[in-house]
Design a protein around this motif. Structure first.
Motif, PDB file in Angstrom:
ATOM      1  N   ASN A 115       0.403 -10.475  -6.903  1.00  0.00           N
ATOM      2  CA  ASN A 115       1.920 -10.327  -6.494  1.00  0.00           C
ATOM      3  C   ASN A 115       1.769 -10.437  -4.691  1.00  0.00           C
ATOM      4  O   ASN A 115       2.744 -10.209  -3.861  1.00  0.00           O
ATOM      5  N   GLY A 116       0.973 -10.685  -4.315  1.00  0.00           N
ATOM      6  CA  GLY A 116       0.755 -10.832  -2.573  1.00  0.00           C
ATOM      7  C   GLY A 116      -0.402  -9.487  -1.901  1.00  0.00           C
ATOM      8  O   GLY A 116      -0.572  -9.207  -2.621  1.00  0.00           O
ATOM      9  N   SER A 117      -0.672 -10.099  -0.819  1.00  0.00           N
ATOM     10  CA  SER A 117      -1.357  -8.921   0.182  1.00  0.00           C
ATOM     11  C   SER A 117      -0.375  -8.394   0.548  1.00  0.00           C
ATOM     12  O   SER A 117       0.328  -7.735   0.008  1.00  0.00           O
ATOM     13  N   GLU A 118      -1.370  -6.758   0.863  1.00  0.00           N
ATOM     14  CA  GLU A 118      -0.572  -5.594   1.500  1.00  0.00           C
ATOM     15  C   GLU A 118       0.277  -5.251   3.042  1.00  0.00           C
ATOM     16  O   GLU A 118       1.270  -5.061   2.806  1.00  0.00           O
ATOM     17  N   ASP A 119      -0.378  -6.933   3.353  1.00  0.00           N
ATOM     18  CA  ASP A 119       0.022  -6.371   4.915  1.00  0.00           C
ATOM     19  C   ASP A 119       0.875  -7.388   4.491  1.00  0.00           C
ATOM     20  O   ASP A 119       2.574  -7.954   4.782  1.00  0.00           O
ATOM     21  N   PHE A 120       1.615  -8.507   3.499  1.00  0.00           N
ATOM     22  CA  PHE A 120       2.807  -9.016   3.303  1.00  0.00           C
ATOM     23  C   PHE A 120       3.587  -8.093   2.703  1.00  0.00           C
ATOM     24  O   PHE A 120       5.517  -8.263   3.111  1.00  0.00           O
ATOM     25  N   LEU A 121       2.885  -7.440   1.573  1.00  0.00           N
ATOM     26  CA  LEU A 121       4.392  -6.662   0.933  1.00  0.00           C
ATOM     27  C   LEU A 121       4.901  -5.215   1.835  1.00  0.00           C
ATOM     28  O   LEU A 121       6.374  -5.029   2.622  1.00  0.00           O
ATOM     29  N   ASN A 122       3.469  -5.174   2.636  1.00  0.00           N
ATOM     30  CA  ASN A 122       4.554  -3.839   3.768  1.00  0.00           C
ATOM     31  C   ASN A 122       4.382  -4.712   5.125  1.00  0.00           C
ATOM     32  O   ASN A 122       5.010  -3.777   6.101  1.00  0.00           O
ATOM     33  N   THR A 123       5.254  -5.415   5.265  1.00  0.00           N
ATOM     34  CA  THR A 123       5.279  -6.437   6.802  1.00  0.00           C
ATOM     35  C   THR A 123       6.166  -5.520   7.364  1.00  0.00           C
ATOM     36  O   THR A 123       7.739  -4.506   7.025  1.00  0.00           O
ATOM     37  N   GLY A 124       6.245  -6.085   9.020  1.00  0.00           N
ATOM     38  CA  GLY A 124       6.336  -4.628   9.388  1.00  0.00           C
ATOM     39  C   GLY A 124       6.206  -3.162   9.588  1.00  0.00           C
ATOM     40  O   GLY A 124       6.555  -2.355  10.785  1.00  0.00           O
ATOM     41  N   VAL A 125       5.195  -3.032   8.848  1.00  0.00           N
ATOM     42  CA  VAL A 125       4.991  -1.416   8.939  1.00  0.00           C
ATOM     43  C   VAL A 125       4.353  -0.744  10.223  1.00  0.00           C
ATOM     44  O   VAL A 125       4.564   0.236  10.557  1.00  0.00           O
ATOM     45  N   ARG A 126       3.015  -2.028  10.323  1.00  0.00           N
ATOM     46  CA  ARG A 126       2.597  -1.825  11.063  1.00  0.00           C
ATOM     47  C   ARG A 126       2.829  -2.016  12.661  1.00  0.00           C
ATOM     48  O   ARG A 126       2.108  -2.358  13.802  1.00  0.00           O
ATOM     49  N   GLY A 127       4.575  -2.444  12.279  1.00  0.00           N
ATOM     50  CA  GLY A 127       4.840  -2.956  13.808  1.00  0.00           C
ATOM     51  C   GLY A 127       6.084  -1.928  14.653  1.00  0.00           C
ATOM     52  O   GLY A 127       6.054  -0.967  14.141  1.00  0.00           O
ATOM     53  N   GLU A 128       7.614  -3.097  13.646  1.00  0.00           N
ATOM     54  CA  GLU A 128       8.406  -2.357  14.381  1.00  0.00           C
ATOM     55  C   GLU A 128       9.621  -1.789  14.281  1.00  0.00           C
ATOM     56  O   GLU A 128      10.462  -1.249  14.146  1.00  0.00           O
ATOM     57  N   GLY A 129       8.984  -2.063  12.061  1.00  0.00           N
ATOM     58  CA  GLY A 129       9.394  -1.063  11.297  1.00  0.00           C
ATOM     59  C   GLY A 129       9.733  -2.745  10.173  1.00  0.00           C
ATOM     60  O   GLY A 129       9.153  -3.665   9.997  1.00  0.00           O
ATOM     61  N   TRP A 130       9.954  -2.019   8.592  1.00  0.00           N
ATOM     62  CA  TRP A 130       9.707  -2.878   7.389  1.00  0.00           C
ATOM     63  C   TRP A 130      11.013  -3.275   7.804  1.00  0.00           C
ATOM     64  O   TRP A 130      11.700  -3.497   7.546  1.00  0.00           O
ATOM     65  N   THR A 131      10.330  -4.802   6.640  1.00  0.00           N
ATOM     66  CA  THR A 131      11.383  -5.306   6.820  1.00  0.00           C
ATOM     67  C   THR A 131      11.611  -6.390   5.412  1.00  0.00           C
ATOM     68  O   THR A 131      12.580  -7.114   4.978  1.00  0.00           O
ATOM     69  N   ALA A 132      11.176  -6.238   4.716  1.00  0.00           N
ATOM     70  CA  ALA A 132      10.591  -5.670   3.238  1.00  0.00           C
ATOM     71  C   ALA A 132      11.093  -7.976   2.958  1.00  0.00           C
ATOM     72  O   ALA A 132      13.098  -7.691   2.688  1.00  0.00           O
ATOM     73  N   PRO A 133       9.815  -8.530   3.118  1.00  0.00           N
ATOM     74  CA  PRO A 133       9.981 -10.164   2.612  1.00  0.00           C
ATOM     75  C   PRO A 133      11.127 -10.356   1.196  1.00  0.00           C
ATOM     76  O   PRO A 133      10.025  -9.362   0.001  1.00  0.00           O
ATOM     77  N   PHE A 134      11.373 -11.113   1.402  1.00  0.00           N
ATOM     78  CA  PHE A 134      11.935 -11.645  -0.058  1.00  0.00           C
ATOM     79  C   PHE A 134      10.668 -11.929  -1.089  1.00  0.00           C
ATOM     80  O   PHE A 134      10.065 -13.040  -0.980  1.00  0.00           O
ATOM     81  N   LEU A 135      10.916 -11.876  -2.601  1.00  0.00           N
ATOM     82  CA  LEU A 135       9.916 -11.763  -3.859  1.00  0.00           C
ATOM     83  C   LEU A 135      10.812 -11.560  -4.552  1.00  0.00           C
ATOM     84  O   LEU A 135      11.580 -10.716  -4.879  1.00  0.00           O
ATOM     85  N   SER A 136      11.034 -12.236  -5.552  1.00  0.00           N
ATOM     86  CA  SER A 136      11.840 -12.386  -6.996  1.00  0.00           C
ATOM     87  C   SER A 136      11.398 -11.568  -7.432  1.00  0.00           C
ATOM     88  O   SER A 136      10.340 -11.951  -8.261  1.00  0.00           O
ATOM     89  N   TRP A 137      12.169 -10.921  -8.384  1.00  0.00           N
ATOM     90  CA  TRP A 137      11.834  -9.779  -9.587  1.00  0.00           C
ATOM     91  C   TRP A 137      11.099 -10.772 -10.685  1.00  0.00           C
ATOM     92  O   TRP A 137      10.419  -9.985 -11.081  1.00  0.00           O
ATOM     93  N   ASP A 138      11.957 -11.851 -10.710  1.00  0.00           N
ATOM     94  CA  ASP A 138      11.263 -12.734 -11.547  1.00  0.00           C
ATOM     95  C   ASP A 138      10.446 -13.166 -11.636  1.00  0.00           C
ATOM     96  O   ASP A 138      10.073 -13.678 -12.582  1.00  0.00           O
ATOM     97  N   SER A 139       9.098 -13.547 -10.818  1.00  0.00           N
ATOM     98  CA  SER A 139       8.253 -14.144 -10.778  1.00  0.00           C
ATOM     99  C   SER A 139       7.180 -13.604 -11.025  1.00  0.00           C
ATOM    100  O   SER A 139       6.072 -14.075 -10.527  1.00  0.00           O
ATOM    101  N   LEU A 140       7.538 -12.507 -11.184  1.00  0.00           N
ATOM    102  CA  LEU A 140       6.695 -11.312 -10.823  1.00  0.00           C
ATOM    103  C   LEU A 140       5.100 -11.424 -11.504  1.00  0.00           C
ATOM    104  O   LEU A 140       5.332 -11.328 -12.743  1.00  0.00           O
ATOM    105  N   ILE A 141       3.751 -10.896 -11.024  1.00  0.00           N
ATOM    106  CA  ILE A 141       3.102 -11.070 -12.695  1.00  0.00           C
ATOM    107  C   ILE A 141       2.951  -9.904 -12.682  1.00  0.00           C
ATOM    108  O   ILE A 141       3.177  -9.025 -12.324  1.00  0.00           O
TER     109      ILE A 141
END
Length: 250
Positions: free
Chosen positions: A46-72
């Protein structure tokens, strides 16, 4: 030819790398950045942790979009037959609340494992299986009553799914108290969650998330049938221990 000690070190490193990966055999989510068929400390279907945590190591978490209906994810029989066996006794509650709120019951089981290891007697300020805030109960009173507890968790999950346009990353993060700048919580000086926030004075005062691996452990752990609190406890790059001692981030 490498020196014998160097060769042994290379072999040991390779063995460690192999040990810290697992292939759940589910393929990858085509919509998830950095997705890998193998689960590693920092990636998975379901993606890399860097993708899931986008922004956490920078200016703040931005929560990129990943559809609930596409989850593995694995199905309920597979989950109950392996790492989620302790949840099977509460399947009736997951089905009841899942049907009531239009949520696949297996998602409730996944979250219950992450939150309480499916222990209905788990304590704390938000007790029970789902560890959901008291404001989500009809009478705003927390309880570890299984039916009421699971229904409160399901209701909150459905609320977040609706509010985020079924964004799986934002929904799961919100369940654990993660926040973005747009949430206007006022926390972290109005920014989203950053890696230095949980152990800051403000973070500790507000009891904000002490596990920066939450998304990775949930979406690339429990969701795909692995146990980030057991045999696969290497899942996650932060390895949060719930303590801010010794310069830990969370």
């Amino acid at each position: 030819m490498p020196h014998r000690k160097t060769l042994l070190l290379l072999i040991a490193c390779a063995a460690t790398s192999l040990a810290q990966s697992s292939d759940p055999g589910l393929g990858t989510n085509p919509d998830a950045q950095g997705a890998t068929s193998d689960v590693t400390p920092g990636s998975g279907p379901n993606g890399s942790e860097d993708f899931l945590n986008t922004g956490v190591r920078g200016e703040g978490w931005t929560a990129p979009f990943l559809s609930w209906d596409s989850l593995i994810k694995v199905d309920r029989p597979t989950f109950y037959g392996n790492v989620g066996s302790s949840c099977q006794q509460y399947d009736w509650a997951f089905q009841q609340s899942g049907d009531s709120h239009g949520i696949d019951p297996v998602f409730l089981a996944f979250i219950a494992m992450q939150e309480s290891s499916c222990n209905a007697d788990a304590g704390g300020p938000t007790p029970g299986l789902m560890q959901v805030a008291c404001e989500n109960y009809p009478d705003h009173q927390c309880t570890n009553d299984v039916a009421k507890n699971v229904d409160a968790g399901a209701a909150f999950l459905k609320q977040q799914l609706d509010a985020t346009g079924r964004n799986a990353i934002k929904t799961i993060g919100n369940y654990n108290g993660w926040f973005t700048e747009g949430d206007e919580t006022g926390l972290n000086n109005g920014r989203g969650l950053t890696e230095d926030y949980p152990c800051s004075a403000d973070g500790q005062a507000h009891g904000q998330p002490q596990n920066l691996d939450y998304l990775q452990q949930t979406l690339n752990g429990w969701f795909v049938g692995l146990n980030p609190q057991g045999d696969e406890n290497w899942i996650g790059q932060y390895q949060c221990k719930g303590s801010c001692d010794n310069d830990q981030l969370c």
